[in-house]
Design a protein around this motif. Structure first.
Motif, mmCIF file in Angstrom:
data_model
loop_
_atom_site.group_PDB
_atom_site.id
_atom_site.type_symbol
_atom_site.label_atom_id
_atom_site.label_comp_id
_atom_site.label_asym_id
_atom_site.label_seq_id
_atom_site.Cartn_x
_atom_site.Cartn_y
_atom_site.Cartn_z
ATOM 1 N N LEU A 260 0.825 -1.207 0.000
ATOM 2 C CA LEU A 260 0.000 0.000 0.000
ATOM 3 C C LEU A 260 0.860 1.260 0.000
ATOM 4 N N ALA A 265 -0.279 5.105 -0.665
ATOM 5 C CA ALA A 265 -1.253 5.232 0.422
ATOM 6 C C ALA A 265 -0.563 5.577 1.739
ATOM 7 N N VAL A 267 -0.797 4.662 5.643
ATOM 8 C CA VAL A 267 -1.310 3.543 6.422
ATOM 9 C C VAL A 267 -0.988 3.743 7.894
ATOM 10 N N TYR A 291 -6.180 -1.562 10.206
ATOM 11 C CA TYR A 291 -5.468 -0.417 9.658
ATOM 12 C C TYR A 291 -6.462 0.623 9.141
ATOM 13 N N VAL A 293 -6.520 3.552 6.277
ATOM 14 C CA VAL A 293 -5.746 3.797 5.061
ATOM 15 C C VAL A 293 -6.359 4.966 4.303
#
Length: 396
Positions: A260, A265, A267, A291, A293
């Motif tokens: 990710l 992203a 996170v 998580y 995100v």
């Protein structure tokens, strides 16, 4: 001239046949259990390959059994015939405002799927073609439609809502009622030819109609060459949109955070179990960890391309995990299944990753459709849903 018409040859339930629509389930075993508990459920006809004794057989091989079940239910009085009717529809539950709709037939040639295609019926999502083929085969075998397309009247929604509420208040005892899995009562009243029918069909067809539920069924009507399809026309005031989440199975997730991050992203591991998030953030659950995100948006792109569901398709599924949204390892799970159920599927080893997404708003849904843009598949779980098996349309 309205695009909404009476049902020329209808079959009206006398009770006991109502069912969730065939595509509302995360697990096919639930369908089998419902049919076992209630053999008169319309699911036994719509999903004959999931009926007890037929599990494991191909859908097409079970169509003769579906036709036999429908004939038996017509013969035993589970349905009563009516001609040239529309049907008032009210869904109610304690503590909730009533939802209203009108069962009717709608012109298939009014379906529009892009900005340069004329038509008052706007279909807005990609579909799974295998499901469409099954719906076409079922309609051809039965010569009857059991499950309606839910259409949202965006032009005269307020007027239609008021007219339907007034008509049901004056209608007396309903022709039939049915209680769904959430405890909501679905009631129907048959409206014959006359001024009320003309008023309601005129309002129901008085503006753009957006497919809220039933993209596969509406495409099946086109593919099967049906001039009209069975619909419930409802109003924006009658519906809400619940979360539509995803489960991913058979996929290693050990490097999920790194994948990710590499896709752009942000996170953050959460100190609590993953839940339905606020708009602009998704939450994930994998390997007993949760998580939050934030997925990167596409600068300068249309708003629909930056909806959370679109970002999940493009960034999480494609860029980070290398999956096409139609991959069979992805399960699309509607709002009837809460966050704890999704986490439980991961904990039980039936999935590796749960993806929890904020629901699309009704305003966003309408705006995207009126702009003739396309939502990501399986991004809107409307409630309350029209119940199948209450009003059938025999095809002429």
């Amino acid at each position: 001239m309205t695009v909404v018409h009476p049902i020329s040859r209808a079959w009206i339930t006398t009770g006991g046949t109502g069912a969730q629509n065939y595509d509302e389930f995360a697990d096919d075993a639930e369908i089998t259990a419902i049919i076992a508990d209630n053999p008169h459920s319309a699911l036994a006809i719509e999903m004959p390959h999931r009926a007890p004794g037929s599990v494991g057989r191909a859908f097409l091989d079970c169509l003769p059994a579906a036709a036999a079940r429908l004939a038996d239910e017509k013969a035993d009085g589970s349905y009563t015939p009516a001609e040239q009717v529309v049907v008032l529809y009210r869904i109610s539950a304690p503590g909730e405002p009533s939802a209203y709709g009108l069962w009717a037939m709608v012109d298939t040639d009014q379906i529009s799927t892009r900005a340069d295609e004329p038509g008052l019926v706007i279909r807005n999502e990609d579909v799974f073609i295998a499901k469409v083929r099954e719906r076409v085969a079922l309609a051809e075998t039965l010569q009857t439609l059991l499950s309606p397309v839910l259409l949202l009247q965006t032009g005269k929604g307020d007027e239609l809502h008021a007219a339907l509420a007034a008509a049901t208040d004056k209608a007396g005892a309903p022709a039939a009622t049915d209680v769904d899995q959430s405890g909501r009562t679905h009631a129907i009243w048959v409206v014959p030819e006359g001024p009320l029918q003309d008023e309601l069909t005129g309002l129901a067809g008085g503006g753009d109609l957006v497919v809220a539920d039933g993209n596969h069924r509406s495409l099946a009507a086109q593919t099967g060459g049906l001039p009209r399809f069975l619909a419930v026309v409802t109003t924006p005031a009658s519906v809400a949109i619940q979360p539509y989440n995803r489960l991913v199975s058979e996929l290693p997730v050990a490097d999920l955070v790194q994948q990710l991050t590499a896709a752009g992203a942000r996170v953050e591991e959460l100190p609590r179990p993953a839940a339905i998030p606020a708009k602009g953030t998704i939450e994930l659950y994998a390997d007993s960890k949760s998580y939050a995100v934030v997925l990167p948006s596409a600068q300068g792109a249309p708003a629909v391309d930056n909806l959370d569901h679109a970002l999940v398709e493009r960034v999480l599924l494609r860029d980070a995990l290398g999956l096409d949204p139609g991959d069979k390892r992805i399960s699309y799970v509607g709002g009837d299944y809460p966050a704890e159920w999704l986490r439980g599927e991961v904990d039980a080893g039936r999935a590796e990753l749960a993806i929890l997404i904020a629901p699309v708003t009704v305003d966003d849904f309408v705006a995207v459709n009126l702009a003739r843009q396309k939502l990501p598949r399986k991004s809107t779980w409307f409630t309350p849903k029209a119940r199948g098996g209450l009003v059938l349309a025999q095809l002429d």
